[in-house]
Design an enzyme around this catalytic site. Structure first.
Site: not given
Ligand code: S3P
Length: 461
Positions: A48, A52, A116, A188, A190, A341, A368, A416
């Site tokens: 993550s 970023r 994602g 979320s 994200q 996760d 996921k 995973r």
């Molecule tokens: C993430 C947020 C999570 C997580 C993903 C990484 C991120 O997803 O499952 O592996 O980096 O913001 P969600 O925001 O859809 O919950």
């Protein structure tokens, strides 16, 4: 030597593949019952934070130097997207340098593979940058919901075409976005991050209500890149985030800590294997990512956070884990975002614990990289574990001993699930084989050799 490593299982025949040779990981992999695991290792950089750092660097004025970047496939896809949008992203020895730029509309679709986080965050950033871009991904990413990001972006004035709420998506050029007041419908990070990135360039103050807290790396890192934002409790479990439009990011050096979601596989294997003692150094222990470790402690695991310190505004520690006798627990739904996760690996741990583990609030697992609830259940059933599930819950009854194993598990191309069932094989009476290990490289390149270096018995079937 072999007998020392195999105190609990039948003597294993040495083959060319299992003579401590890390398997290539390109196809199927078999995990046999582990002997004691021991050693001190480092987890790969947090996915993550790596994602970023690349995106924020590309949006910034100046050059961002990143140390400890996760060089997994997901992050490399995002790096390629940043180059297509005009930024320079290059490796210089151990450091990744990102030179920010005024973004341009790329000619070809940005392809995010399995990621994602990459696709959803960059949609928000593209909208904020006022350029046009098309977004696509692999088969798994094409099946995941994108409406949750596009809806708030449309409220801000973004012009987007999607394919039934899924990829491919096209975001059109806009002449300026409007600030919104929005409550997150799903917990979320994200979605929250996509809104924050678009809001940076919107006209006015955007206010996000996050009723259930989820990972806050975007908020922390935006502040490090010179952005002003305010957070305030909502008086219950959540909070409000306010961010003003018209803000630029200033480049900032980033050191990426180890990924707690990757370290979880190593720690779980150590906790489940008799006579093990393993330390994973330099792991992120942000409370919004630490639910798995909290749950392990409640199950009776002997784990400690040592040498706690702060790095780039994030708490980190070395995590030490020793073999422990575990009991089943009830995992509250409210904890789900802080370990979203980690449910696949927690389910593996629960199947060797004594008694029932009940996990609820798991609806997000259905969307996921695979339908993780279904994949976990099918894999555990094949390994002889007593498991039941509903739309958003999972119940596992562990017998306090090694499960039978002896199964071939489908990973559904999900990293995973693949790592979880390789750890499962190490704890079972009979080997567990996974159909494909190649996808592990999306988040944890080097997983197979790291586990082998600790003493795990992994081989190419
Ligand atoms: C993430 C947020 C999570 C997580 C993903 C990484 C991120 O997803 O499952 O592996 O980096 O913001 P969600 O925001 O859809 O919950």
């Amino acid at each position: 030597m072999v007998d020392v490593r195999w105190p609990r299982g039948p003597k294993r025949e040495m083959t060319a593949a299992n003579k401590n040779q890390p398997c290539s990981g390109d196809g199927p992999v078999r995990a046999c019952q582990n002997g004691p695991l021991s050693g001190v290792v480092s987890a790969p950089g947090d996915k993550s934070i790596s994602q970023r750092a690349i995106i924020f660097g590309a949006l910034s004025i100046g050059i961002t130097a990143i140390r400890g970047l996760l060089e997994g496939e997901d992050v490399m896809r995002t790096a390629a997207a940043m180059r297509a949008l005009g930024a320079a992203v290059e490796r210089d020895g151990e450091i990744w340098q990102v030179t920010g730029a005024r973004w341009r509309s790329p000619e070809k679709a940005l392809f995010f593979g399995n990621s994602g986080t990459g696709v959803r965050l960059v949609m928000g950033a593209v909208a904020g940058a006022g350029v046009a871009a098309s977004f696509d991904g692999d088969q798994s990413l094409r099946s995941r919901p994108m409406g949750r990001v596009l809806e708030p972006l449309r409220m801000m004035g973004v012009n987007a075409d999607d394919t039934g709420g899924r990829l491919p998506v096209r975001i059109g050029k806009n002449d300026g976005l409007v600030a919104i007041n929005v409550k997150l419908a799903t917990p979320s990070a994200q979605v929250k991050s996509a809104i924050l990135l678009a809001a940076l360039r919107a006209n006015g103050m955007t206010r996000i209500h996050e009723p259930i807290l989820c990972r806050d790396h975007t908020e922390r890192m935006l502040v490090a890149f010179g952005v002003k934002l305010q957070t305030e409790s909502d008086g219950a479990e959540g909070r409000f985030i306010e961010i003003g439009g018209g803000q630029d990011l200033s480049a900032c050096d980033v050191t990426v800590p180890g990924d707690p979601s990757s370290a979880a596989f190593v720690i779980a294997a150590a906790v489940m294997t008799p006579n093990s003692d393993v330390t994973v150094k330099n792991v992120l222990i942000n409370p919004l990512r630490a639910g798995f470790y909290e749950t392990l402690r409640e199950m009776g695991a002997d784990i400690s956070f040592e040498n706690r310190r702060e790095q780039n505004g994030e708490p980190v520690a070395d995590i030490r884990a020793r073999h422990s006798l575990l009991s089943g627990v009830e995992v509250p739904a409210i904890r789900a975002p802080s370990m979203i996760d980690e449910y696949p690996i927690l389910s593996v741990v629960a199947s060797v614990a004594n008694g029932e583990t009940l996990m609820s609030g798991l609806e997000e697992l259905r969307v996921k990289e695979s339908d993780r609830l279904a994949a976990i259940e099918a894999g555990l059933v094949a390994c002889g574990v007593d498991v039941a599930s509903g739309e958003d819950w999972l119940r596992i009854r562990g017998g306090g001993a090694a499960p039978k194993g002896g199964a071939r598990v489908k990973t559904h191309h999900d990293h995973r699930i693949a790592m979880s069932f390789l750890v499962m094989g190490g704890a079972c009476e009979k080997p567990v084989e996974i159909d494909d290990a190649s996808m592990i490289a999306t988040s944890f390149p080097g997983f197979l050799s790291l586990m082998t270096s600790l003493g795990a018995a992994l081989e190419t079937p």
